[in-house]
Design a protein around this motif. Structure first.
Motif, PDB file in Angstrom:
ATOM      1  N   ARG A  49       0.864  -1.172   0.000  1.00  0.00           N
ATOM      2  CA  ARG A  49       0.000   0.000   0.000  1.00  0.00           C
ATOM      3  C   ARG A  49       0.906   1.229   0.000  1.00  0.00           C
ATOM      4  O   ARG A  49       1.762   1.376   0.882  1.00  0.00           O
ATOM      5  CB  ARG A  49      -0.876  -0.009   1.257  1.00  0.00           C
ATOM      6  CG  ARG A  49      -1.840   1.134   1.343  1.00  0.00           C
ATOM      7  CD  ARG A  49      -2.628   1.045   2.633  1.00  0.00           C
ATOM      8  NE  ARG A  49      -3.735   1.999   2.633  1.00  0.00           N
ATOM      9  CZ  ARG A  49      -4.559   2.158   3.653  1.00  0.00           C
ATOM     10  NH1 ARG A  49      -4.414   1.410   4.745  1.00  0.00           N
ATOM     11  NH2 ARG A  49      -5.524   3.047   3.594  1.00  0.00           N
ATOM     12  N   ALA A  50       0.722   2.105  -0.955  1.00  0.00           N
ATOM     13  CA  ALA A  50       1.601   3.280  -1.089  1.00  0.00           C
ATOM     14  C   ALA A  50       1.606   4.137   0.171  1.00  0.00           C
ATOM     15  O   ALA A  50       2.652   4.619   0.598  1.00  0.00           O
ATOM     16  CB  ALA A  50       1.177   4.115  -2.296  1.00  0.00           C
ATOM     17  N   GLN A  51       0.461   4.308   0.783  1.00  0.00           N
ATOM     18  CA  GLN A  51       0.332   5.172   1.951  1.00  0.00           C
ATOM     19  C   GLN A  51       1.172   4.681   3.132  1.00  0.00           C
ATOM     20  O   GLN A  51       1.631   5.471   3.940  1.00  0.00           O
ATOM     21  CB  GLN A  51      -1.136   5.268   2.347  1.00  0.00           C
ATOM     22  CG  GLN A  51      -1.424   6.249   3.448  1.00  0.00           C
ATOM     23  CD  GLN A  51      -2.910   6.317   3.746  1.00  0.00           C
ATOM     24  OE1 GLN A  51      -3.585   5.297   3.868  1.00  0.00           O
ATOM     25  NE2 GLN A  51      -3.423   7.538   3.844  1.00  0.00           N
ATOM     26  N   SER A  52       1.402   3.381   3.223  1.00  0.00           N
ATOM     27  CA  SER A  52       2.131   2.849   4.371  1.00  0.00           C
ATOM     28  C   SER A  52       3.430   2.139   3.991  1.00  0.00           C
ATOM     29  O   SER A  52       4.027   1.476   4.821  1.00  0.00           O
ATOM     30  CB  SER A  52       1.230   1.893   5.156  1.00  0.00           C
ATOM     31  OG  SER A  52       0.777   0.855   4.327  1.00  0.00           O
ATOM     32  N   SER A  53       3.880   2.294   2.743  1.00  0.00           N
ATOM     33  CA  SER A  53       5.116   1.615   2.328  1.00  0.00           C
ATOM     34  C   SER A  53       6.298   2.151   3.139  1.00  0.00           C
ATOM     35  O   SER A  53       6.341   3.327   3.504  1.00  0.00           O
ATOM     36  CB  SER A  53       5.361   1.796   0.833  1.00  0.00           C
ATOM     37  OG  SER A  53       5.560   3.152   0.518  1.00  0.00           O
ATOM     38  N   ILE A  54       7.240   1.277   3.412  1.00  0.00           N
ATOM     39  CA  ILE A  54       8.402   1.653   4.225  1.00  0.00           C
ATOM     40  C   ILE A  54       9.258   2.707   3.513  1.00  0.00           C
ATOM     41  O   ILE A  54       9.832   3.576   4.132  1.00  0.00           O
ATOM     42  CB  ILE A  54       9.226   0.411   4.629  1.00  0.00           C
ATOM     43  CG1 ILE A  54      10.157   0.771   5.766  1.00  0.00           C
ATOM     44  CG2 ILE A  54       9.937  -0.200   3.471  1.00  0.00           C
ATOM     45  CD1 ILE A  54      10.681  -0.434   6.521  1.00  0.00           C
ATOM     46  N   SER A  55       9.321   2.637   2.201  1.00  0.00           N
ATOM     47  CA  SER A  55      10.035   3.623   1.393  1.00  0.00           C
ATOM     48  C   SER A  55       8.996   4.596   0.825  1.00  0.00           C
ATOM     49  O   SER A  55       7.953   4.181   0.334  1.00  0.00           O
ATOM     50  CB  SER A  55      10.775   2.909   0.254  1.00  0.00           C
ATOM     51  OG  SER A  55      11.425   3.825  -0.557  1.00  0.00           O
ATOM     52  N   ARG A  56       9.255   5.863   0.882  1.00  0.00           N
ATOM     53  CA  ARG A  56       8.277   6.871   0.468  1.00  0.00           C
ATOM     54  C   ARG A  56       8.297   7.100  -1.040  1.00  0.00           C
ATOM     55  O   ARG A  56       9.351   7.109  -1.660  1.00  0.00           O
ATOM     56  CB  ARG A  56       8.521   8.187   1.193  1.00  0.00           C
ATOM     57  CG  ARG A  56       8.440   8.108   2.718  1.00  0.00           C
ATOM     58  CD  ARG A  56       7.224   7.370   3.314  1.00  0.00           C
ATOM     59  NE  ARG A  56       5.958   7.805   2.767  1.00  0.00           N
ATOM     60  CZ  ARG A  56       4.939   6.978   2.527  1.00  0.00           C
ATOM     61  NH1 ARG A  56       5.027   5.692   2.760  1.00  0.00           N
ATOM     62  NH2 ARG A  56       3.828   7.449   2.032  1.00  0.00           N
TER      63      ARG A  56
END
Length: 138
Positions: A98-105
């Motif tokens: 999920r983009a919103q919570s990915s470890i890398s921004r």
């Protein structure tokens, strides 16, 4: 032009429009490592495709986690920078996060999907942070 020829031309054109009507238009950003852990699969790297063509779902396609594992055909349509898209390149990706919570921004917030740097570079110039895409679930 005869009626038969005209009918065949109309049929051919209608088939073209039907084939393209299933694709959606959105935006794609990019993100780099680290990719694990993911919201979809935690620390299980075996869920990543062997092609290394993967991405994270933006909120518009996240669908309460149902996007995990979905596959999409993606192609670059345009960007703010002219000639940023690699013409004729279509890729297939798997959603792993999920983009919103990915470890890398991501390079840009609010994208329809965020592609790994490798995946992004397959369809567009890496110096661009956001591209307009056409995508279709497969």
């Amino acid at each position: 032009m005869s009626k038969v020829t005209l009918s065949l031309v109309c049929f051919f054109l209608s088939t073209l429009f039907i084939n393209f009507s299933y694709a959606d238009v959105g935006t794609a950003a990019q993100y780099g490592p680290p990719f694990i852990p993911t919201t979809c699969f935690g620390g299980d790297a075996s869920k990543f495709p062997s092609s290394n063509m993967f991405g994270a779902a933006g909120e518009g396609i996240w669908d309460n986690g149902a996007a995990c594992g979905r596959k999409y055909k993606v192609r670059c349509l345009s960007a703010v920078v002219p000639k940023a898209c690699i013409p004729g390149q279509n890729i297939q990706i798997t959603i792993v996060d999920r983009a919103q919570s990915s470890i890398s921004r991501p390079s840009s917030e609010r994208a329809t999907m965020v592609l790994s740097t490798t995946t992004f570079q397959a369809i567009a110039n890496a110096s661009v942070s956001l591209i307009n895409i056409e995508y279709q679930e497969v």
